[in-house]
Motif scaffolding. Structure first.
Motif, PDB file in Angstrom:
ATOM      1  N   PRO A  79       0.818  -1.397   0.096  1.00 35.71           N
ATOM      2  CA  PRO A  79      -0.102   0.049  -0.040  1.00 35.71           C
ATOM      3  C   PRO A  79       0.813   1.419   0.046  1.00 35.71           C
ATOM      4  N   ASP A  80       0.338   2.206  -0.813  1.00 31.52           N
ATOM      5  CA  ASP A  80       1.091   3.584  -0.809  1.00 31.52           C
ATOM      6  C   ASP A  80       0.747   4.395   0.288  1.00 31.52           C
ATOM      7  N   VAL A  81       1.184   4.012   1.661  1.00 39.41           N
ATOM      8  CA  VAL A  81       0.638   4.828   2.636  1.00 39.41           C
ATOM      9  C   VAL A  81       1.930   5.807   3.235  1.00 39.41           C
ATOM     10  N   GLU A  82       1.496   6.749   3.978  1.00 40.60           N
ATOM     11  CA  GLU A  82       2.407   7.391   4.787  1.00 40.60           C
ATOM     12  C   GLU A  82       2.451   7.330   6.314  1.00 40.60           C
ATOM     13  N   ILE A  83       3.645   6.746   6.595  1.00 40.01           N
ATOM     14  CA  ILE A  83       3.790   6.345   8.193  1.00 40.01           C
ATOM     15  C   ILE A  83       5.082   7.207   8.492  1.00 40.01           C
ATOM     16  N   PRO A  84       4.737   8.105   9.496  1.00 38.93           N
ATOM     17  CA  PRO A  84       5.911   8.799  10.122  1.00 38.93           C
ATOM     18  C   PRO A  84       7.380   8.136   9.932  1.00 38.93           C
ATOM     19  N   GLY A  85       8.405   8.727   9.588  1.00 38.92           N
ATOM     20  CA  GLY A  85       9.837   7.970   9.706  1.00 38.92           C
ATOM     21  C   GLY A  85      10.107   7.359   8.664  1.00 38.92           C
ATOM     22  N   ARG A  86       9.186   7.087   7.776  1.00 40.82           N
ATOM     23  CA  ARG A  86       9.308   6.182   6.518  1.00 40.82           C
ATOM     24  C   ARG A  86       9.284   6.896   5.274  1.00 40.82           C
ATOM     25  N   PRO A  87       9.910   6.385   4.376  1.00 33.32           N
ATOM     26  CA  PRO A  87       9.537   7.082   3.073  1.00 33.32           C
ATOM     27  C   PRO A  87       8.193   6.337   2.548  1.00 33.32           C
ATOM     28  N   ARG A  88       7.581   7.140   1.710  1.00 31.14           N
ATOM     29  CA  ARG A  88       6.116   6.840   1.295  1.00 31.14           C
ATOM     30  C   ARG A  88       6.212   5.554   0.758  1.00 31.14           C
ATOM     31  N   GLY A  89       5.102   4.636   0.712  1.00 33.09           N
ATOM     32  CA  GLY A  89       5.077   3.370   0.138  1.00 33.09           C
ATOM     33  C   GLY A  89       5.872   2.235   0.933  1.00 33.09           C
ATOM     34  N   HIS A  90       6.383   2.540   2.120  1.00 36.57           N
ATOM     35  CA  HIS A  90       6.892   1.443   2.739  1.00 36.57           C
ATOM     36  C   HIS A  90       6.202   1.266   3.946  1.00 36.57           C
ATOM     37  N   GLY A  91       4.916   0.986   3.812  1.00 41.57           N
ATOM     38  CA  GLY A  91       4.206   0.545   4.943  1.00 41.57           C
ATOM     39  C   GLY A  91       4.373  -0.738   5.638  1.00 41.57           C
ATOM     40  N   ARG A  92       4.865  -1.679   5.079  1.00 42.16           N
ATOM     41  CA  ARG A  92       5.029  -3.079   5.686  1.00 42.16           C
ATOM     42  C   ARG A  92       6.615  -3.350   5.889  1.00 42.16           C
ATOM     43  N   ASP A  93       6.588  -4.058   6.701  1.00 44.85           N
ATOM     44  CA  ASP A  93       8.231  -4.437   7.375  1.00 44.85           C
ATOM     45  C   ASP A  93       8.433  -5.931   6.982  1.00 44.85           C
ATOM     46  N   LEU A  94       9.647  -6.528   7.606  1.00 49.38           N
ATOM     47  CA  LEU A  94       9.951  -7.561   7.641  1.00 49.38           C
ATOM     48  C   LEU A  94       9.269  -8.573   8.126  1.00 49.38           C
ATOM     49  N   LEU A  95       8.531  -8.340   9.151  1.00 47.52           N
ATOM     50  CA  LEU A  95       7.589  -9.239   9.972  1.00 47.52           C
ATOM     51  C   LEU A  95       6.388  -9.398   9.298  1.00 47.52           C
ATOM     52  N   ASP A  96       5.983  -8.454   8.599  1.00 45.40           N
ATOM     53  CA  ASP A  96       4.662  -8.412   7.622  1.00 45.40           C
ATOM     54  C   ASP A  96       5.094  -9.414   6.521  1.00 45.40           C
ATOM     55  N   ALA A  97       6.265  -9.350   5.974  1.00 49.03           N
ATOM     56  CA  ALA A  97       6.858 -10.253   4.864  1.00 49.03           C
ATOM     57  C   ALA A  97       6.737 -11.669   5.554  1.00 49.03           C
ATOM     58  N   ALA A  98       7.225 -11.882   6.720  1.00 49.81           N
ATOM     59  CA  ALA A  98       6.959 -13.103   7.219  1.00 49.81           C
ATOM     60  C   ALA A  98       5.789 -13.616   7.374  1.00 49.81           C
ATOM     61  N   HIS A  99       4.603 -12.926   7.787  1.00 47.06           N
ATOM     62  CA  HIS A  99       3.333 -13.248   7.898  1.00 47.06           C
ATOM     63  C   HIS A  99       2.796 -13.439   6.464  1.00 47.06           C
ATOM     64  N   ASP A 100       3.011 -12.785   5.196  1.00 47.47           N
ATOM     65  CA  ASP A 100       2.730 -12.974   3.912  1.00 47.47           C
ATOM     66  C   ASP A 100       3.417 -14.415   3.808  1.00 47.47           C
ATOM     67  N   LEU A 101       4.507 -14.404   4.054  1.00 45.66           N
ATOM     68  CA  LEU A 101       5.131 -15.980   3.706  1.00 45.66           C
ATOM     69  C   LEU A 101       4.345 -17.106   4.171  1.00 45.66           C
ATOM     70  N   ARG A 102       3.592 -16.949   5.578  1.00 43.99           N
ATOM     71  CA  ARG A 102       3.042 -17.849   6.013  1.00 43.99           C
ATOM     72  C   ARG A 102       1.607 -18.098   5.038  1.00 43.99           C
ATOM     73  N   GLU A 103       0.984 -16.997   4.754  1.00 38.96           N
ATOM     74  CA  GLU A 103      -0.061 -17.335   3.802  1.00 38.96           C
ATOM     75  C   GLU A 103       0.239 -18.179   2.756  1.00 38.96           C
ATOM     76  N   LEU A 104       1.476 -17.815   2.172  1.00 35.75           N
ATOM     77  CA  LEU A 104       1.883 -18.433   0.960  1.00 35.75           C
ATOM     78  C   LEU A 104       1.976 -19.933   1.156  1.00 35.75           C
ATOM     79  N   VAL A 105       2.710 -20.305   2.304  1.00 31.02           N
ATOM     80  CA  VAL A 105       2.816 -21.723   2.761  1.00 31.02           C
ATOM     81  C   VAL A 105       1.356 -22.432   2.768  1.00 31.02           C
ATOM     82  N   LEU A 106       0.550 -21.695   3.361  1.00 30.53           N
ATOM     83  CA  LEU A 106      -0.812 -22.412   3.592  1.00 30.53           C
ATOM     84  C   LEU A 106      -1.352 -22.600   2.328  1.00 30.53           C
TER      85      LEU A 106
END
Length: 328
Positions: free
Chosen positions: A80-107
């Motif tokens: 998502p192209d969201v604004e979060i303080p302290g981050r560049p625009r469009g960086h709303g998800r981090d590495l933990l979110d990527a791990a959760h995405d991976l779990r969905e993929l495994v399932l």
């Protein structure tokens, strides 16, 4: 190879581009899926030569899975192209979110390709082959879903407990004393290294795929813990491979105009110590390394796919022998 798109359960819709490669020989170890995790902004196709080498070496004894994260390679959908303080625009998800995405993929792959329903997904064991920041995602996945991963082949892990630029002395720090620098190293050299290397490796900087690295220090503050918890007492196996310590400084000098000496003194030294810590993530007799991949830079699987295939084959063989012994 079966190329497919797996939708993630979030809005706006995101579909991950994946490649599933079935076994070409008798499954060993059984109920195991090997997953390849790329570094930042790196496409899944860089893993294909490794899989080809493994197939030539011993056949594919487990199904294989590669994929592109949002905004990378053949996954066109972005985070998502969201604004979060302290981050560049469009960086709303981090590495933990990527791990959760991976779990969905495994399932999803478990159900679609392996005939495993979500309620039985705990029966599926995973072997991770990961490079750079992919290693951080693998560790976070293991912490979120313990006792699911039986092996890790770690290829030049990102130094997750550092912002990277802090590896080099900061000439602008109040306590900085140029007189304490090693002979031949100057304040301007350190400042230049921090600036130029930071453009690629700084954890607080933007990425092409829009995955935020800035939380990595708090998510994984230590190289040597938390310990990885495998499906059995004799797991997980962990093999750590690092870049060529002589070649890498030359590559950094060519790419960033940073003198070799700085990389040898600071970057290589810190990276090697971090890799030693990674070996402590499992029991001593289950770890191997750090192995130096001669002739390889940071993306070891691109530079020496045969070496990666050999080390992966060894992990799979160990797991297969362990499985056989348990049935005797």
């Amino acid at each position: 190879m079966d190329h497919l798109f797996i939708p993630l359960n979030r809005q706006p819709p995101v579909r991950l581009s994946c490649t599933f490669i079935p076994c070409t020989s008798r499954p060993a170890p059984a109920n195991t899926l090997t997953i390849f995790l790329s570094g930042m902004d790196n496409p899944q196709k860089w893993w294909f030569p490794t899989i080809s080498c493994l197939s030539d070496l011993q056949g594919l004894t487990t199904p294989m899975l590669t994929y592109d994260r949002p905004g990378c390679g053949t996954t066109i959908d972005r985070n998502p192209d969201v604004e979060i303080p302290g981050r560049p625009r469009g960086h709303g998800r981090d590495l933990l979110d990527a791990a959760h995405d991976l779990r969905e993929l495994v399932l999803a792959i478990g159900k679609l390709k392996l005939g495993i329903e979500e309620k039985d997904i705990g029966k599926l064991k995973i072997v991770f082959v990961a490079n750079s920041l992919g290693v951080a995602i693998a560790r976070l996945y293991a912490a979120e879903y313990p006792k699911t991963v039986s092996g890790y082949l770690i290829l030049d892990s990102a130094i997750a407990n550092s912002d990277t630029i802090s590896i080099f002395p900061d000439p602008d720090a109040p306590s900085f004393d140029e007189g304490k620098l090693p002979p031949g190293i100057t304040a301007s050299m350190c400042r230049n290294a921090r600036k130029k290397i930071g453009k690629v490796y700084y954890m607080g900087g933007p990425t092409k795929e829009g995955l935020w690295r800035g939380t990595i220090n708090s998510l994984l503050p230590y190289a040597d813990h938390p310990m990885l918890e495998g499906p059995t007492e004799d797991a997980p196996y962990v093999t750590v491979v690092e870049h060529d310590m002589d070649l890498f400084p030359k590559m950094v000098e060519k790419a960033f105009n940073v003198p070799e000496r700085l990389t040898r003194l600071y970057f290589n030294t810190c990276w090697h110590e971090y890799n030693l810590g990674l070996l402590k993530l499992t029991k001593r007799h289950l770890s191997k390394g750090p192995l130096e991949a001669k002739g390889s830079g940071h993306t070891i699987h691109r530079d020496d796919p045969k070496l990666v295939a050999q080390e992966l084959a060894e992990i799979l063989d160990k797991l297969s022998l362990q499985e056989t012994a348990s049935h005797i």
